[in-house]
Design an enzyme around this catalytic site. Structure first.
Site, PDB file in Angstrom:
ATOM      1  N   ARG A  68       0.812  -1.231   0.000  1.00  0.00           N
ATOM      2  CA  ARG A  68       0.000   0.000   0.000  1.00  0.00           C
ATOM      3  C   ARG A  68       0.842   1.277   0.000  1.00  0.00           C
ATOM      4  NH1 ARG A  68      -2.869  -3.825  -0.823  1.00  0.00           N
ATOM      5  NH2 ARG A  68      -5.003  -4.135  -0.068  1.00  0.00           N
ATOM      6  N   LEU A  69       2.109   1.186  -0.341  1.00  0.00           N
ATOM      7  CA  LEU A  69       2.975   2.366  -0.399  1.00  0.00           C
ATOM      8  C   LEU A  69       2.953   2.936  -1.823  1.00  0.00           C
ATOM      9  CD1 LEU A  69       5.945   1.167   1.835  1.00  0.00           C
ATOM     10  CD2 LEU A  69       4.037   2.669   2.449  1.00  0.00           C
TER      11      LEU A  69
END
Length: 226
Positions: free
Chosen positions: A198-199
């Site tokens: 999720r970066l």
């Protein structure tokens, strides 16, 4: 409760040195990539589907997905009945947000700004390019208004088909005066590129001048946290 299926957005990401000085080049490139992906792999079934958010005079937001049938250096756009919910919202408040999202590609583009009506000539040219049934439908549908039955809508279609039969000409159905298009005059254009854990990458062009999407001197870029 069923277990949640989780996906790792392991895309290619996006870094600053890959960005052009203005957003247009990358907007066009990503849209063309999505269209090519559908032609090649078939997993982006409607690459021009764009979610459009408006806010009514009562402060209630509304969002819907339409087809992006206009894309140029002045911005993305769409066509609609001016009496529709989005048309009425924009008459009261021209602020707008829109998003193109391609999950299989781990990519999205977000546009925020002000909606402006497209010129009559642009609208006329597009209307004449539509299939006969779609041109009739623009007259028959009082978009967003209640209708008692589907039969009522079909009767309206039949009535207009009788009035303006299909002659094979682009001029056999006139352009309704209540129908037209909008372009999003963007204040921000955000490119979202999926990354693992999720970066994600979020690189945003922010307007600094009056130029269009292709004008380098009208934009600065900032990275935002995912």
């Amino acid at each position: 409760m069923q277990p949640i299926k989780r996906w790792d957005y392991a895309g290619e990401g996006l870094v600053e040195h890959e960005l052009p000085p203005a957003p247009w080049e990358l907007v066009d490139h990503w849209v063309q990539d999505a269209r090519a992906r559908q032609d090649d792999k078939g997993d982006v079934p409607e690459p021009d589907a764009i979610s459009v958010a408006t806010v009514g005079g009562d402060g209630q937001p509304h969002v819907r997905t339409v087809l992006m049938r206009y894309l140029a250096q002045d911005g993305p756009g769409f066509y609609t009945n001016f009496g529709s919910r989005k048309g009425l919202d924009l008459e009261q408040n021209p602020r707008i947000a829109a998003a193109l999202t391609w999950p299989p590609m781990y990519r999205a583009i977000r546009f925020t700004g002000v909606a402006q009506r497209l010129s009559t000539q642009i609208v006329t040219d597009y209307f004449r390019s539509r299939p006969y049934g779609s041109r009739i439908g623009a007259w028959a549908s009082h978009q967003s208004q209640p209708v008692t039955t589907r039969a009522q809508l079909e009767a309206a279609v039949a009535s207009y088909e009788e009035k303006w039969p299909d002659t094979g000409s682009v001029e056999d159905v006139p352009l309704p005066d209540f129908w037209g298009g909008y372009v999003v005059r963007c204040d921000e254009v955000e490119f979202w590129a999926g990354r693992s854990s999720r970066l994600h990458d979020r690189l945003v062009y922010v307007r600094t001048g009056d130029g269009d999407l292709a004008e380098p001197g009208s934009w600065r870029v900032e990275r935002r946290q995912p």
